[in-house]
Write an enzyme that holds these catalytic residues in place. Sequence first.
Site, PDB file in Angstrom:
ATOM      1  CB  SER A 138       1.470 -34.083 -27.480  1.00  0.00           C
ATOM      2  OG  SER A 138       0.423 -34.192 -28.417  1.00  0.00           O
ATOM      3  CE1 TYR A 151       0.496 -39.688 -25.695  1.00  0.00           C
ATOM      4  CE2 TYR A 151      -0.845 -37.862 -26.493  1.00  0.00           C
ATOM      5  CZ  TYR A 151       0.333 -38.592 -26.519  1.00  0.00           C
ATOM      6  OH  TYR A 151       1.358 -38.203 -27.366  1.00  0.00           O
TER       7      TYR A 151
HETATM    8  N1  LIG Z   1       3.191 -39.717 -33.163  1.00  0.00           N
HETATM    9  C1  LIG Z   1       2.515 -38.654 -32.755  1.00  0.00           C
HETATM   10  O1  LIG Z   1       1.530 -38.236 -33.383  1.00  0.00           O
HETATM   11  C2  LIG Z   1       2.969 -37.902 -31.531  1.00  0.00           C
HETATM   12  C3  LIG Z   1       2.477 -36.613 -31.329  1.00  0.00           C
HETATM   13  C4  LIG Z   1       2.857 -35.910 -30.191  1.00  0.00           C
HETATM   14  C5  LIG Z   1       3.737 -36.481 -29.280  1.00  0.00           C
HETATM   15  N2  LIG Z   1       4.212 -37.746 -29.512  1.00  0.00           N
HETATM   16  C6  LIG Z   1       5.118 -38.320 -28.503  1.00  0.00           C
HETATM   17  O2  LIG Z   1       6.310 -38.744 -29.112  1.00  0.00           O
HETATM   18  C7  LIG Z   1       6.889 -39.806 -28.336  1.00  0.00           C
HETATM   19  C8  LIG Z   1       7.253 -40.953 -29.264  1.00  0.00           C
HETATM   20  O3  LIG Z   1       6.063 -41.499 -29.801  1.00  0.00           O
HETATM   21  P1  LIG Z   1       5.984 -42.131 -31.263  1.00  0.00           P
HETATM   22  O4  LIG Z   1       4.872 -41.489 -31.965  1.00  0.00           O
HETATM   23  O5  LIG Z   1       7.324 -42.154 -31.882  1.00  0.00           O
HETATM   24  O6  LIG Z   1       5.461 -43.617 -30.937  1.00  0.00           O
HETATM   25  P2  LIG Z   1       6.207 -45.014 -30.840  1.00  0.00           P
HETATM   26  O7  LIG Z   1       6.821 -45.387 -32.154  1.00  0.00           O
HETATM   27  O8  LIG Z   1       5.223 -45.951 -30.242  1.00  0.00           O
HETATM   28  O9  LIG Z   1       7.400 -44.748 -29.831  1.00  0.00           O
HETATM   29  C9  LIG Z   1       7.243 -44.810 -28.450  1.00  0.00           C
HETATM   30  C10 LIG Z   1       8.592 -45.111 -27.845  1.00  0.00           C
HETATM   31  O10 LIG Z   1       8.439 -45.116 -26.425  1.00  0.00           O
HETATM   32  C11 LIG Z   1       9.032 -46.300 -25.919  1.00  0.00           C
HETATM   33  N3  LIG Z   1       8.364 -46.712 -24.687  1.00  0.00           N
HETATM   34  C12 LIG Z   1       7.034 -46.873 -24.460  1.00  0.00           C
HETATM   35  N4  LIG Z   1       6.836 -47.321 -23.211  1.00  0.00           N
HETATM   36  C13 LIG Z   1       8.064 -47.427 -22.645  1.00  0.00           C
HETATM   37  C14 LIG Z   1       8.530 -47.851 -21.371  1.00  0.00           C
HETATM   38  N5  LIG Z   1       7.698 -48.256 -20.407  1.00  0.00           N
HETATM   39  N6  LIG Z   1       9.863 -47.823 -21.129  1.00  0.00           N
HETATM   40  C15 LIG Z   1      10.730 -47.421 -22.078  1.00  0.00           C
HETATM   41  N7  LIG Z   1      10.359 -47.021 -23.311  1.00  0.00           N
HETATM   42  C16 LIG Z   1       9.040 -47.036 -23.581  1.00  0.00           C
HETATM   43  C17 LIG Z   1       8.858 -47.326 -27.023  1.00  0.00           C
HETATM   44  O11 LIG Z   1       9.844 -48.329 -26.891  1.00  0.00           O
HETATM   45  P3  LIG Z   1       9.532 -49.838 -26.375  1.00  0.00           P
HETATM   46  O12 LIG Z   1       8.142 -50.199 -26.815  1.00  0.00           O
HETATM   47  O13 LIG Z   1      10.609 -50.628 -27.045  1.00  0.00           O
HETATM   48  O14 LIG Z   1       9.694 -49.776 -24.903  1.00  0.00           O
HETATM   49  C18 LIG Z   1       9.134 -46.473 -28.255  1.00  0.00           C
HETATM   50  O15 LIG Z   1      10.511 -46.394 -28.498  1.00  0.00           O
HETATM   51  C19 LIG Z   1       5.852 -40.156 -27.270  1.00  0.00           C
HETATM   52  O16 LIG Z   1       6.192 -39.530 -26.050  1.00  0.00           O
HETATM   53  C20 LIG Z   1       4.572 -39.566 -27.830  1.00  0.00           C
HETATM   54  O17 LIG Z   1       3.652 -39.254 -26.822  1.00  0.00           O
HETATM   55  C21 LIG Z   1       3.862 -38.457 -30.604  1.00  0.00           C
END
Ligand SMILES: NC(=O)c1ccc[n+]([C@@H]2O[C@H](COP(=O)([O-])OP(=O)(O)OC[C@H]3O[C@@H](n4cnc5c(N)ncnc54)[C@H](OP(=O)(O)O)[C@@H]3O)[C@@H](O)[C@H]2O)c1
Length: 248
Positions: A138, A151
């Site tokens: 991130s 985080y």
């Molecule tokens: N959106 C942002 O602004 C942003 C910025 C920088 C980095 N990121 C990173 O990008 C990644 C995806 O995030 P997102 O923004 O797309 O949010 P999101 O829609 O909430 O996606 C998170 C994903 O992680 C999975 N997950 C969470 N806990 C889990 C577990 N214990 N076991 C297996 N899967 C799990 C969720 O699936 P289930 O709930 O079905 O398990 C979901 O598919 C994350 O690593 C986040 O830190 C996001």
Amino acid sequence: MKTTGNTILVAGGTSGIGLALALRFHEAGNKVIVAGRRRDLLDEIVAGHDGIEGEVLDVTDQASITQLFQTVTAKHPELNAIIAMAGIMVPEKVLDPSSLEVTERTVATNLLGPIRLIHTFAPFLVEQPDAAILTVTSGLAYVPLPFTPTYSATKAAIHSYTESLREQLRDTSAQVIEIAPPLTRTTLMGSGTDNEQAMPLDEFISETMSLLGTQPDAEQILVERVKRQRFAEATGTYDEVFAMQAGR
Ligand SMILES: NC(=O)c1ccc[n+]([C@@H]2O[C@H](COP(=O)([O-])OP(=O)(O)OC[C@H]3O[C@@H](n4cnc5c(N)ncnc54)[C@H](OP(=O)(O)O)[C@@H]3O)[C@@H](O)[C@H]2O)c1
């Protein structure tokens, strides 16, 4: 990495960036397996997209990772890429005792989760031609958000881990790539997808796919919007960016 002809496991692909990336890779001619905890979403994704497969996974549980490894490699002995996408982002207050549970869950998911996945899959992947291991950090790995200390710390740790991993696998077929997204419109922190300050998800995915295609040897995938955080220290703007993220 090559952007077509892979068999890719997206660990954390039921929603947000993981799902959007999975769909783009699918459209680009890759075999895609998405994994996550929410079985209803997995069923929906599989029903809606011919050829995509879904597997239940909880990255906080090593038995679940081992089971996934056995299932996916039995079905797809050609598996050559994994994206360790799973992550959670929950606000914490250091002075609130109930935040301790959040910190432990965050470390188990965002830090131990990818490490366990990589330990489980890397020995298999390094035997494959054109292997790739993608981690997801991130902009907050480079300048923390004080609202979510653990985080931010897990993302900084995954950046560090990725650097060492790349070095350890230097003489293997496996390419190690860090994707460092900026604030992107997903429901990561339980928010809606209409945050004007966040990068639209489609734009983020398009720029990311374009970078993967045009920079096949890239160690980091950095869209323009994340560079302010990524290079804050180098450009002498760290204090300014940190103060802004602290709401000062
Ligand atoms: N959106 C942002 O602004 C942003 C910025 C920088 C980095 N990121 C990173 O990008 C990644 C995806 O995030 P997102 O923004 O797309 O949010 P999101 O829609 O909430 O996606 C998170 C994903 O992680 C999975 N997950 C969470 N806990 C889990 C577990 N214990 N076991 C297996 N899967 C799990 C969720 O699936 P289930 O709930 O079905 O398990 C979901 O598919 C994350 O690593 C986040 O830190 C996001």
